[in-house]
Design a protein around this motif. Structure first.
Motif, PDB file in Angstrom:
ATOM      1  N   ALA A  46       0.839  -1.206   0.000  1.00  0.00           N
ATOM      2  CA  ALA A  46       0.000   0.000   0.000  1.00  0.00           C
ATOM      3  C   ALA A  46       0.870   1.250   0.000  1.00  0.00           C
ATOM      4  O   ALA A  46       1.795   1.359   0.795  1.00  0.00           O
ATOM      5  CB  ALA A  46      -0.920  -0.009   1.212  1.00  0.00           C
ATOM      6  N   ASP A  49      -3.132   5.168   2.672  1.00  0.00           N
ATOM      7  CA  ASP A  49      -4.205   4.585   3.470  1.00  0.00           C
ATOM      8  C   ASP A  49      -5.450   4.501   2.591  1.00  0.00           C
ATOM      9  O   ASP A  49      -5.691   5.374   1.755  1.00  0.00           O
ATOM     10  CB  ASP A  49      -4.533   5.457   4.685  1.00  0.00           C
ATOM     11  N   LEU A  58     -11.429  -3.790   0.710  1.00  0.00           N
ATOM     12  CA  LEU A  58     -10.356  -4.070   1.652  1.00  0.00           C
ATOM     13  C   LEU A  58      -9.797  -2.742   2.172  1.00  0.00           C
ATOM     14  O   LEU A  58      -9.403  -1.889   1.388  1.00  0.00           O
ATOM     15  CB  LEU A  58      -9.247  -4.854   0.935  1.00  0.00           C
ATOM     16  N   ASN A  59      -9.785  -2.572   3.474  1.00  0.00           N
ATOM     17  CA  ASN A  59      -9.214  -1.378   4.089  1.00  0.00           C
ATOM     18  C   ASN A  59      -7.764  -1.664   4.467  1.00  0.00           C
ATOM     19  O   ASN A  59      -7.449  -2.769   4.906  1.00  0.00           O
ATOM     20  CB  ASN A  59      -9.998  -0.991   5.344  1.00  0.00           C
ATOM     21  N   PHE A  60      -6.900  -0.662   4.299  1.00  0.00           N
ATOM     22  CA  PHE A  60      -5.495  -0.859   4.662  1.00  0.00           C
ATOM     23  C   PHE A  60      -4.804   0.463   4.938  1.00  0.00           C
ATOM     24  O   PHE A  60      -5.338   1.530   4.637  1.00  0.00           O
ATOM     25  CB  PHE A  60      -4.745  -1.646   3.581  1.00  0.00           C
ATOM     26  N   LYS A  61      -3.625   0.352   5.513  1.00  0.00           N
ATOM     27  CA  LYS A  61      -2.800   1.517   5.828  1.00  0.00           C
ATOM     28  C   LYS A  61      -1.537   1.474   4.974  1.00  0.00           C
ATOM     29  O   LYS A  61      -1.102   0.403   4.526  1.00  0.00           O
ATOM     30  CB  LYS A  61      -2.422   1.506   7.304  1.00  0.00           C
ATOM     31  N   GLU A  64       1.288  -1.596   4.301  1.00  0.00           N
ATOM     32  CA  GLU A  64       0.807  -2.969   4.480  1.00  0.00           C
ATOM     33  C   GLU A  64       0.924  -3.749   3.173  1.00  0.00           C
ATOM     34  O   GLU A  64       0.777  -3.197   2.091  1.00  0.00           O
ATOM     35  CB  GLU A  64      -0.644  -2.979   4.976  1.00  0.00           C
ATOM     36  N   ILE A  66      -0.353  -6.747   0.582  1.00  0.00           N
ATOM     37  CA  ILE A  66      -1.607  -7.340   0.119  1.00  0.00           C
ATOM     38  C   ILE A  66      -1.271  -8.369  -0.953  1.00  0.00           C
ATOM     39  O   ILE A  66      -0.422  -8.123  -1.813  1.00  0.00           O
ATOM     40  CB  ILE A  66      -2.534  -6.253  -0.473  1.00  0.00           C
ATOM     41  N   LYS A  84      -5.394  -9.341   2.963  1.00  0.00           N
ATOM     42  CA  LYS A  84      -4.430  -8.841   3.943  1.00  0.00           C
ATOM     43  C   LYS A  84      -4.781  -9.578   5.228  1.00  0.00           C
ATOM     44  O   LYS A  84      -5.806  -9.301   5.839  1.00  0.00           O
ATOM     45  CB  LYS A  84      -4.590  -7.335   4.087  1.00  0.00           C
ATOM     46  N   ASP A  87      -8.558 -10.610   6.036  1.00  0.00           N
ATOM     47  CA  ASP A  87      -9.462  -9.680   5.353  1.00  0.00           C
ATOM     48  C   ASP A  87      -9.302  -9.804   3.839  1.00  0.00           C
ATOM     49  O   ASP A  87      -8.190  -9.959   3.331  1.00  0.00           O
ATOM     50  CB  ASP A  87      -9.182  -8.243   5.790  1.00  0.00           C
TER      51      ASP A  87
END
Length: 127
Positions: A46, A49, A58-61, A64, A66, A84, A87
């Protein structure tokens, strides 16, 4: 009494509209590493964010990692699908950079209705 009935109808309409949005087909085609879309295609990181608009995303910061399993094609090429940890969901390809490619030759397949449902744990959520 009429006022309560009006509120219930309004809540029902809102619930229906939310359900329609979360099961909306995002594309009729996708590209995968195999015909079943079970093979990991690549590993990405990523670059920003990301918080998706609903439970299908898919939520991520930033930073991260994936694992990518499919990429929507034709109608909506900007969304990829990946995981991830436990998730799983859609995310914009512009929010990541490719770190490692596992599959160079992609196969284009039709999407299924279940591709666009929310997955919670090991069950599909029908809203």
């Amino acid at each position: 009494m009429s006022r309560i009935l009006d509120q219930k109808i309004l809540l029902l309409v809102i619930s229906f509209l939310t359900s329609v949005q979360s099961t909306k087909v995002l594309s009729e085609w996708k590209k995968c590493g195999d015909r079943e879309c079970e093979t990991a295609m690549s590993r990405v990181q990523a670059t920003t964010d990301y918080l998706g608009p609903d439970c299908r995303y898919l939520n991520f910061k930033t930073g991260e990692e994936i694992i990518v399993y499919s990429k929507l094609s034709r109608k909506n090429e900007n969304l990829w699908t990946g995981s991830k940890g436990k998730d799983f969901g859609y995310f914009p390809k512009d929010a990541v950079k490719v770190e490692e490619v596992f599959i160079a030759e992609e196969v284009e397949v039709l999407t299924k209705e279940t591709d666009f449902l929310c997955l919670h744990g090991d069950k599909y959520a029908f809203e």
